[in-house]
Design a protein around this motif. Structure first.
Motif, PDB file in Angstrom:
ATOM      1  N   LEU A 274      14.914 -18.407   9.623  1.00 41.43           N
ATOM      2  CA  LEU A 274      13.947 -19.286  10.280  1.00 41.43           C
ATOM      3  C   LEU A 274      12.517 -18.885   9.940  1.00 41.43           C
ATOM      4  O   LEU A 274      11.640 -19.736   9.811  1.00 41.43           O
ATOM      5  N   ARG A 275      12.289 -17.585   9.807  1.00 39.38           N
ATOM      6  CA  ARG A 275      10.954 -17.070   9.461  1.00 39.38           C
ATOM      7  C   ARG A 275      11.114 -15.957   8.426  1.00 39.38           C
ATOM      8  O   ARG A 275      11.124 -14.774   8.771  1.00 39.38           O
ATOM      9  N   PRO A 276      11.237 -16.323   7.168  1.00 33.24           N
ATOM     10  CA  PRO A 276      11.544 -15.322   6.127  1.00 33.24           C
ATOM     11  C   PRO A 276      10.498 -14.230   5.975  1.00 33.24           C
ATOM     12  O   PRO A 276      10.827 -13.133   5.489  1.00 33.24           O
ATOM     13  N   ASP A 277       9.263 -14.484   6.368  1.00 26.35           N
ATOM     14  CA  ASP A 277       8.195 -13.503   6.166  1.00 26.35           C
ATOM     15  C   ASP A 277       7.746 -12.841   7.461  1.00 26.35           C
ATOM     16  O   ASP A 277       6.688 -12.194   7.481  1.00 26.35           O
ATOM     17  N   ASP A 278       8.519 -12.964   8.521  1.00 21.53           N
ATOM     18  CA  ASP A 278       8.115 -12.360   9.785  1.00 21.53           C
ATOM     19  C   ASP A 278       8.197 -10.838   9.689  1.00 21.53           C
ATOM     20  O   ASP A 278       9.268 -10.265   9.441  1.00 21.53           O
ATOM     21  N   ALA A 279       7.062 -10.184   9.906  1.00 14.19           N
ATOM     22  CA  ALA A 279       6.995  -8.728   9.713  1.00 14.19           C
ATOM     23  C   ALA A 279       7.875  -7.982  10.712  1.00 14.19           C
ATOM     24  O   ALA A 279       8.512  -6.983  10.352  1.00 14.19           O
ATOM     25  N   SER A 280       7.913  -8.443  11.953  1.00 12.09           N
ATOM     26  CA  SER A 280       8.709  -7.744  12.970  1.00 12.09           C
ATOM     27  C   SER A 280      10.197  -7.773  12.637  1.00 12.09           C
ATOM     28  O   SER A 280      10.895  -6.757  12.750  1.00 12.09           O
ATOM     29  N   ALA A 281      10.693  -8.938  12.228  1.00 14.45           N
ATOM     30  CA  ALA A 281      12.115  -9.061  11.887  1.00 14.45           C
ATOM     31  C   ALA A 281      12.439  -8.273  10.619  1.00 14.45           C
ATOM     32  O   ALA A 281      13.478  -7.599  10.532  1.00 14.45           O
ATOM     33  N   LEU A 282      11.555  -8.344   9.616  1.00 13.60           N
ATOM     34  CA  LEU A 282      11.770  -7.568   8.387  1.00 13.60           C
ATOM     35  C   LEU A 282      11.823  -6.078   8.700  1.00 13.60           C
ATOM     36  O   LEU A 282      12.679  -5.346   8.181  1.00 13.60           O
ATOM     37  N   ASN A 283      10.909  -5.624   9.552  1.00 16.97           N
ATOM     38  CA  ASN A 283      10.854  -4.209   9.887  1.00 16.97           C
ATOM     39  C   ASN A 283      12.083  -3.775  10.681  1.00 16.97           C
ATOM     40  O   ASN A 283      12.674  -2.722  10.429  1.00 16.97           O
TER      41      ASN A 283
ATOM     42  N   GLY B 106      16.868  -2.330   2.628  1.00 21.05           N
ATOM     43  CA  GLY B 106      16.101  -2.161   3.854  1.00 21.05           C
ATOM     44  C   GLY B 106      14.697  -1.656   3.573  1.00 21.05           C
ATOM     45  O   GLY B 106      13.727  -2.122   4.175  1.00 21.05           O
ATOM     46  N   ALA B 107      14.576  -0.708   2.607  1.00 20.92           N
ATOM     47  CA  ALA B 107      13.263  -0.186   2.247  1.00 20.92           C
ATOM     48  C   ALA B 107      12.381  -1.280   1.666  1.00 20.92           C
ATOM     49  O   ALA B 107      11.173  -1.335   1.938  1.00 20.92           O
ATOM     50  N   GLU B 108      12.974  -2.187   0.881  1.00 26.99           N
ATOM     51  CA  GLU B 108      12.200  -3.281   0.296  1.00 26.99           C
ATOM     52  C   GLU B 108      11.698  -4.225   1.379  1.00 26.99           C
ATOM     53  O   GLU B 108      10.556  -4.704   1.324  1.00 26.99           O
ATOM     54  N   MET B 109      12.516  -4.467   2.402  1.00 25.87           N
ATOM     55  CA  MET B 109      12.111  -5.341   3.504  1.00 25.87           C
ATOM     56  C   MET B 109      10.979  -4.700   4.305  1.00 25.87           C
ATOM     57  O   MET B 109      10.015  -5.372   4.691  1.00 25.87           O
ATOM     58  N   ILE B 110      11.084  -3.408   4.545  1.00 23.54           N
ATOM     59  CA  ILE B 110      10.029  -2.709   5.281  1.00 23.54           C
ATOM     60  C   ILE B 110       8.726  -2.733   4.484  1.00 23.54           C
ATOM     61  O   ILE B 110       7.636  -2.909   5.050  1.00 23.54           O
TER      62      ILE B 110
ATOM     63  N   HIS C   8       5.157  -4.083   5.714  1.00 22.26           N
ATOM     64  CA  HIS C   8       3.944  -3.251   5.677  1.00 22.26           C
ATOM     65  C   HIS C   8       2.836  -3.940   4.882  1.00 22.26           C
ATOM     66  O   HIS C   8       1.661  -3.879   5.262  1.00 22.26           O
ATOM     67  N   ALA C   9       3.196  -4.602   3.801  1.00 22.67           N
ATOM     68  CA  ALA C   9       2.190  -5.294   2.981  1.00 22.67           C
ATOM     69  C   ALA C   9       1.507  -6.407   3.759  1.00 22.67           C
ATOM     70  O   ALA C   9       0.318  -6.667   3.571  1.00 22.67           O
ATOM     71  N   SER C  10       2.252  -7.046   4.669  1.00 27.88           N
ATOM     72  CA  SER C  10       1.669  -8.152   5.436  1.00 27.88           C
ATOM     73  C   SER C  10       0.898  -7.649   6.652  1.00 27.88           C
ATOM     74  O   SER C  10      -0.010  -8.336   7.133  1.00 27.88           O
ATOM     75  N   GLN C  11       1.266  -6.458   7.152  1.00 27.76           N
ATOM     76  CA  GLN C  11       0.564  -5.887   8.308  1.00 27.76           C
ATOM     77  C   GLN C  11       0.288  -4.404   8.064  1.00 27.76           C
ATOM     78  O   GLN C  11       0.898  -3.523   8.681  1.00 27.76           O
ATOM     79  N   PRO C  12      -0.641  -4.099   7.151  1.00 27.48           N
ATOM     80  CA  PRO C  12      -0.885  -2.701   6.767  1.00 27.48           C
ATOM     81  C   PRO C  12      -1.470  -1.839   7.877  1.00 27.48           C
ATOM     82  O   PRO C  12      -1.431  -0.607   7.777  1.00 27.48           O
ATOM     83  N   ASP C  13      -2.015  -2.438   8.935  1.00 30.64           N
ATOM     84  CA  ASP C  13      -2.617  -1.659  10.014  1.00 30.64           C
ATOM     85  C   ASP C  13      -1.635  -1.330  11.132  1.00 30.64           C
ATOM     86  O   ASP C  13      -2.016  -0.662  12.107  1.00 30.64           O
ATOM     87  N   ASP C  14      -0.406  -1.790  11.026  1.00 30.77           N
ATOM     88  CA  ASP C  14       0.602  -1.544  12.053  1.00 30.77           C
ATOM     89  C   ASP C  14       1.232  -0.173  11.831  1.00 30.77           C
ATOM     90  O   ASP C  14       1.985   0.034  10.876  1.00 30.77           O
ATOM     91  N   GLY C  15       0.940   0.768  12.720  1.00 32.39           N
ATOM     92  CA  GLY C  15       1.459   2.119  12.568  1.00 32.39           C
ATOM     93  C   GLY C  15       2.964   2.208  12.696  1.00 32.39           C
ATOM     94  O   GLY C  15       3.604   3.043  12.044  1.00 32.39           O
ATOM     95  N   ASN C  16       3.554   1.359  13.542  1.00 29.66           N
ATOM     96  CA  ASN C  16       5.011   1.404  13.716  1.00 29.66           C
ATOM     97  C   ASN C  16       5.738   0.978  12.447  1.00 29.66           C
ATOM     98  O   ASN C  16       6.764   1.568  12.079  1.00 29.66           O
ATOM     99  N   ILE C  17       5.213  -0.046  11.769  1.00 26.69           N
ATOM    100  CA  ILE C  17       5.829  -0.465  10.507  1.00 26.69           C
ATOM    101  C   ILE C  17       5.639   0.610   9.447  1.00 26.69           C
ATOM    102  O   ILE C  17       6.555   0.900   8.661  1.00 26.69           O
ATOM    103  N   GLN C  18       4.472   1.233   9.423  1.00 30.07           N
ATOM    104  CA  GLN C  18       4.234   2.299   8.442  1.00 30.07           C
ATOM    105  C   GLN C  18       5.152   3.490   8.712  1.00 30.07           C
ATOM    106  O   GLN C  18       5.599   4.163   7.780  1.00 30.07           O
TER     107      GLN C  18
END
Length: 262
Positions: free
Chosen positions: A190-199, A215-219, A223-233
């Protein structure tokens, strides 16, 4: 226009508003204009006057919302709490606003109580069910969240992304990884680029060792879409560690700590 329609239908017209009611309506219009200009504090003043003139539940809800928007949260919640159960839909709106405000103020149990109040009056309301499921998930009560998410109101053929995501998180908390994976995968359709779901799905694959590279590629995409998110990093650093990229992982995780010290 309303009066003309009533005349056409041969319905007795509503009585003309009293002076106080008319003044209240004018003040509510002024408040709406102030809100459109992002002047919540001015809107709250107009609505407080309108409430004095005509203390209806409609005005109470609008005043409570304006006070919350003006960062007067205690006062806003107090006004919203004056809306009684007999007000039906207005009561539900008030409790949802109270719940959201309490959740933002890190009072999760109190927020849950407000959402339960709304659910008791409107158990078939989609927003109420979704809000309750979100709060239960945040309180790490996956079984209770699933009871809401798997009900006939939310578990439909065209269920939205948010429902899929929450159900996937609940299954993951219960260790039901196959079902969790299926829900997150459906959410990503439904949302292929959603950062939360990818992470979330990427981390689950990396951490469980199921599909570390994928999984690493999805993360990395998250991260590329939300580089300031510490949890994703943080997830990205863990993925790099699991792939043996230790020096890179150390640097990534140190940056994650800088962004999210806790």
């Amino acid at each position: 226009q309303a009066a003309r329609e009533e005349t056409r239908r041969r319905v007795r017209p509503a009585p003309a508003p009293s002076l106080r009611e008319g003044a209240s309506v004018a003040l509510q219009a002024a408040a709406a204009s102030a809100s459109e200009l992002d002047r919540a504090e001015i809107a709250a003043v107009y609505l407080r006057l309108a409430h004095v003139l005509s203390p209806t539940d409609d005005v109470r809800v609008s005043l409570g919302q304006a006070l919350l928007a003006a960062e007067q949260k205690t006062a806003g919640r107090a006004v919203l709490a004056e809306v009684g159960r007999g007000a039906g839909g207005q009561y539900v709106r008030a409790q949802l606003e109270i719940g959201q405000s309490l959740a933002e103020d890190d009072q999760p149990e109190a927020a849950l109580a407000a959402y339960r109040n709304a659910f008791a009056v409107a158990p078939s309301d989609l927003i109420v069910n979704l809000s309750l499921a979100i709060q239960l998930s945040q309180l790490e009560r996956p079984d209770e969240a699933l009871a809401i998410l798997d009900g006939p109101l939310l578990n439909t053929a065209d269920q939205p992304f948010e429902v899929r995501f929450l159900r996937g998180a609940a299954y993951e908390s219960l260790g039901r990884l196959d079902e969790s994976e299926a829900e997150f995968w459906a959410a990503l359709q439904l949302r292929p680029d959603d950062a939360s779901a990818l992470n979330y799905l990427g981390y689950m694959w990396v951490d469980s060792g199921r599909r570390v590279d994928q999984g690493a590629e999805m993360i990395a995409r998250a991260h590329a879409s939300q580089p300031d998110d510490g949890n994703i990093q943080d997830s990205l650093g863990w993925a790099q560690y699991r792939m043996g990229q230790y020096e890179t992982a150390v640097e990534t995780l140190e940056q994650a700590v800088d962004k999210e010290p806790s």
